[in-house]
Design a protein around this motif. Structure first.
Motif, mmCIF file in Angstrom:
data_model
loop_
_atom_site.group_PDB
_atom_site.id
_atom_site.type_symbol
_atom_site.label_atom_id
_atom_site.label_comp_id
_atom_site.label_asym_id
_atom_site.label_seq_id
_atom_site.Cartn_x
_atom_site.Cartn_y
_atom_site.Cartn_z
ATOM 1 N N THR A 1 0.849 -1.187 0.000
ATOM 2 C CA THR A 1 0.000 0.000 0.000
ATOM 3 C C THR A 1 0.887 1.240 0.000
ATOM 4 O OG1 THR A 1 -0.098 0.155 2.414
ATOM 5 C CG2 THR A 1 -1.767 -1.233 1.333
ATOM 6 N N LYS A 2 0.317 2.381 -0.362
ATOM 7 C CA LYS A 2 1.079 3.634 -0.395
ATOM 8 C C LYS A 2 1.620 3.980 0.997
ATOM 9 C CE LYS A 2 0.780 4.894 -4.723
ATOM 10 N NZ LYS A 2 2.007 4.991 -5.564
ATOM 11 N N THR A 3 0.808 3.726 2.008
ATOM 12 C CA THR A 3 1.240 4.024 3.378
ATOM 13 C C THR A 3 2.450 3.179 3.760
ATOM 14 O OG1 THR A 3 -1.051 4.518 3.994
ATOM 15 C CG2 THR A 3 0.507 4.118 5.786
ATOM 16 N N ALA A 4 2.416 1.890 3.395
ATOM 17 C CA ALA A 4 3.550 1.004 3.694
ATOM 18 C C ALA A 4 4.790 1.450 2.935
ATOM 19 C CB ALA A 4 3.187 -0.435 3.339
ATOM 20 N N GLN A 5 4.621 1.833 1.667
ATOM 21 C CA GLN A 5 5.766 2.291 0.872
ATOM 22 C C GLN A 5 6.400 3.532 1.491
ATOM 23 O OE1 GLN A 5 5.352 2.387 -3.473
ATOM 24 N NE2 GLN A 5 3.482 1.146 -3.279
ATOM 25 N N GLU A 6 5.572 4.469 1.908
ATOM 26 C CA GLU A 6 6.097 5.695 2.514
ATOM 27 C C GLU A 6 6.857 5.389 3.798
ATOM 28 O OE1 GLU A 6 2.849 8.346 3.061
ATOM 29 O OE2 GLU A 6 2.443 8.584 0.902
ATOM 30 N N ALA A 7 6.339 4.450 4.590
ATOM 31 C CA ALA A 7 7.013 4.091 5.838
ATOM 32 C C ALA A 7 8.375 3.455 5.555
ATOM 33 C CB ALA A 7 6.141 3.129 6.648
ATOM 34 N N LEU A 8 8.432 2.608 4.536
ATOM 35 C CA LEU A 8 9.696 1.950 4.188
ATOM 36 C C LEU A 8 10.708 2.942 3.637
ATOM 37 C CD1 LEU A 8 8.250 -1.270 2.490
ATOM 38 C CD2 LEU A 8 9.342 -1.120 4.729
ATOM 39 N N LEU A 9 10.237 3.930 2.872
ATOM 40 C CA LEU A 9 11.140 4.926 2.294
ATOM 41 C C LEU A 9 11.658 5.901 3.344
ATOM 42 C CD1 LEU A 9 9.297 5.727 -1.067
ATOM 43 C CD2 LEU A 9 11.462 4.529 -0.794
ATOM 44 N N CYS B 1 1.440 -4.842 8.658
ATOM 45 C CA CYS B 1 2.343 -5.961 8.368
ATOM 46 C C CYS B 1 3.811 -5.599 8.589
ATOM 47 C CB CYS B 1 2.171 -6.427 6.915
ATOM 48 S SG CYS B 1 0.523 -7.010 6.498
ATOM 49 N N LEU B 2 4.064 -4.320 8.858
ATOM 50 C CA LEU B 2 5.448 -3.865 8.988
ATOM 51 C C LEU B 2 6.008 -4.169 10.362
ATOM 52 C CD1 LEU B 2 5.220 -0.345 7.279
ATOM 53 C CD2 LEU B 2 5.635 -2.567 6.226
ATOM 54 N N ILE C 1 9.664 -0.003 12.336
ATOM 55 C CA ILE C 1 9.424 0.838 11.163
ATOM 56 C C ILE C 1 8.186 1.710 11.370
ATOM 57 C CG2 ILE C 1 8.821 0.823 8.702
ATOM 58 C CD1 ILE C 1 10.535 -1.652 8.386
ATOM 59 N N THR C 2 7.138 1.121 11.913
ATOM 60 C CA THR C 2 5.889 1.866 12.109
ATOM 61 C C THR C 2 5.966 2.818 13.293
ATOM 62 O OG1 THR C 2 5.024 0.040 13.435
ATOM 63 C CG2 THR C 2 4.483 0.073 11.078
ATOM 64 N N PHE D 1 10.360 0.454 20.750
ATOM 65 C CA PHE D 1 10.544 -0.975 21.002
ATOM 66 C C PHE D 1 10.769 -1.261 22.480
ATOM 67 C CE2 PHE D 1 13.577 -4.477 21.645
ATOM 68 C CZ PHE D 1 12.743 -5.508 21.284
ATOM 69 N N GLN D 2 10.036 -2.223 23.004
ATOM 70 C CA GLN D 2 10.259 -2.723 24.359
ATOM 71 C C GLN D 2 9.912 -4.201 24.385
ATOM 72 O OE1 GLN D 2 7.663 -0.639 26.990
ATOM 73 N NE2 GLN D 2 5.806 -1.479 26.112
ATOM 74 N N LEU D 3 10.494 -4.914 25.329
ATOM 75 C CA LEU D 3 10.267 -6.344 25.405
ATOM 76 C C LEU D 3 8.820 -6.627 25.779
ATOM 77 C CD1 LEU D 3 13.485 -7.487 27.278
ATOM 78 C CD2 LEU D 3 13.028 -7.510 24.821
ATOM 79 N N PRO D 4 8.191 -7.572 25.113
ATOM 80 C CA PRO D 4 6.803 -7.907 25.420
ATOM 81 C C PRO D 4 6.695 -8.594 26.770
ATOM 82 C CG PRO D 4 7.706 -9.474 23.849
ATOM 83 C CD PRO D 4 8.733 -8.411 24.030
ATOM 84 N N PRO D 5 5.541 -8.466 27.441
ATOM 85 C CA PRO D 5 5.357 -9.109 28.746
ATOM 86 C C PRO D 5 5.594 -10.604 28.700
ATOM 87 C CG PRO D 5 3.566 -7.580 28.274
ATOM 88 C CD PRO D 5 4.374 -7.681 27.034
ATOM 89 N N SER D 6 5.282 -11.240 27.586
ATOM 90 C CA SER D 6 5.422 -12.687 27.494
ATOM 91 C C SER D 6 6.857 -13.132 27.688
ATOM 92 C CB SER D 6 4.925 -13.172 26.127
ATOM 93 O OG SER D 6 5.648 -12.531 25.086
#
Length: 501
Positions: free
Chosen positions: A351-359, A393-394, A398-399, A404-409
């Motif tokens: 999607t355009k939104t995903a492309q912009e995030a990757l760029l 899906c990213l 990236i999003t 980023f932090q460690l998940p409770p699990s």
């Protein structure tokens, strides 16, 4: 193959000579015969295969050397069929002319010697077959090298990459110069090394790439330089090292900044003398290997701190080529995405939104991170049953960079929360490196259970040569992600000395 299976075609207008040769070598070879030119080409154009052609020079009553005229045509039309001239003419000029035109050997009829003639027949046939096999092997090597080059394409049209390609092409014309490739992790140093190899004088010779940091320190010397049988415990046979395997070609030593002083000394000795000595040997071996090294570390700083030899550094930096990080050549990102998605139109997969995030992402891990991100996104899209990859899906970094932090699990030991699932679009807060470590550890855990904790069987199933490499792999995962091991009790139990939770 037994000489009895070799099929020889005799071309001579003297039928008595046919009978003499057939009878003399009846137990050694199979024969067919022709007495004139038309019959010769009818046989050669037929279905029968011949390994050798015995050609007389005079094929009629005219005494003209018709056979000399036939040799070039035979060589052109049937290049795999060797020709031996068998004639009564002893003239040196005739011999020289026949060999110039393509004959492989020359025998005089009046000097018949059974053993000598049999030897010549066999030598010419087997020499021809060896040349044919070499041609097939060279073609196969060229095909595989072409496949390797396709697997490691140097993608990029930015000014930086164009300039690097130009420099690598020029450097490739100097097959003895030592090259040092620098740059951040994941910038494509091995791709650049393979590009250098493909352009230069050594392109038809071997290319070997070895990541020095992936080999245990205790095994590094024997891995690089080889070892003799009995050199150490477990050395049950002689083994060639990477240097010997790369002889006449290029050896790429990645992560050169991670080797210890002992290996540094031996590498320096090779660069100065072009000689190596296998572990357990008392003999030096001369090799012709162009060395390309690579590192993401600051070697000058390592020299100043005493961790890297200054004399070795001087040898390595004969030609330094720095590969730029991906974030400084953003216009190459769409090219890389098209390559890894194998899709010319990115709109069909993103999607355009995903492309912009990757760029707009900084790509700290450079091309390697981008490649891993593509695999991750494709997997997430399949799990979520989406035809196109969107922002859900990213990877989380990236999003939402910096979140980023460690998940409770991870802290609770609950493995179920770490499974990729449609209900966790953000990827549960894990980065790509952790996802890959998780998949690898899960595979090892399951194999340990299946193989009743027999480590050798597990190593072989994964594709590793020995249990030392398996232990090293687990140790690397534990150094980077110790929190993951709470979810893998079998690994933790089997490797108690490594996994200390």
């Amino acid at each position: 193959m037994s000489s009895k299976n070799y099929h020889i075609l005799i071309v001579d207008d003297d039928t008595e000579f046919h009978q003499q040769i057939r009878y003399a070598f009846r137990r050694q070879f199979l024969f067919a015969g022709a007495v004139e030119e038309q019959q010769l080409f009818q046989l050669l154009d037929g279905q029968e295969h011949y390994d050798l052609l015995l050609l007389d020079l005079v094929l009629d009553d005219s005494e003209t050397k018709k056979g000399l005229e036939l040799i070039p045509e035979l060589v052109r039309r049937f290049p795999q069929l060797p020709v031996i001239v068998v004639t009564a003419d002893r003239s040196i000029d005739t011999v020289v002319e026949a060999m110039k035109r393509g004959a492989k050997n020359f025998l005089v009829k009046d000097d018949f010697d059974f053993d000598y003639w049999q030897q010549k027949f066999t030598e010419v046939i087997e020499g021809s077959r060896l040349r044919q096999e070499n041609q097939v092997l060279r073609a196969e090597v060229s095909r595989r090298r072409a496949q390797e080059n396709e697997a490691y394409p140097f993608i990029g049209e930015s000014l930086q990459i164009q300039e690097i390609k130009r420099i690598l092409t020029l450097v490739s014309e100097e097959p003895d110069i030592t090259v040092l490739l620098t740059g951040e992790t994941g910038t494509g140093k091995e791709v650049a090394a393979r590009y250098l190899h493909a352009q230069g004088a050594r392109r038809l010779r071997p290319f070997q790439a070895v990541n020095l940091s992936a080999i245990q320190d205790t095994l590094l010397e024997s891995t690089l330089f080889g070892h003799k049988k009995g050199a150490f415990t477990g050395a049950s046979r002689d083994m060639e090292g990477y240097f010997s395997q790369a002889n006449s070609g290029i050896l790429m030593l990645d992560e050169i900044g991670d080797i210890d002083q002992n290996i540094q000394i031996k590498l320096l000795r090779f660069l100065e003398t072009k000689m190596i000595r296998s572990v357990g040997s008392d003999q030096d071996v001369q090799l012709d290997v162009q060395v390309v090294t690579a590192t993401h570390r600051n070697l000058a700083a390592a020299v100043a701190e005493g961790r890297f030899r200054a004399d070795l550094f001087q040898r390595l930096k004969a030609m330094v080529i720095d590969l730029p990080p991906l974030r400084t050549r953003c216009n190459d990102i769409p090219l890389l995405l098209r390559h890894y998605f194998q899709q010319d139109d990115l709109d069909t997969v993103l999607t355009k939104t995903a492309q912009e995030a990757l760029l707009n992402y900084d790509w700290i891990g450079n091309i390697r991170e981008l490649k891993n991100a593509v695999s991750y996104m494709q997997l997430r899209a399949r799990i979520q049953d989406k035809k196109r990859i969107d922002e859900y899906c990213l990877p989380v970094e990236i999003t939402n960079p910096g979140s980023f932090q460690l998940p409770p699990s991870v802290h609770t030991g609950d493995y179920s929360g770490m499974i990729l699932s449609p209900t966790s679009p953000s990827g549960a807060g894990r980065n790509i490196d952790e996802e890959h470590a998780l998949i690898d550890l899960d595979r090892i855990e399951k194999l340990l259970i299946q193989k009743n904790s027999v480590k050798k069987d597990v190593a072989l199933a994964i594709g590793l040569e020995n249990t030392d490499n398996l232990r090293y792999r687990i140790n690397k995962h534990f150094e980077k992600h110790p929190h993951l091991f709470a979810n893998f009790p079998t690994i933790s139990q089997s490797y108690r000395r490594i996994v200390k939770l």
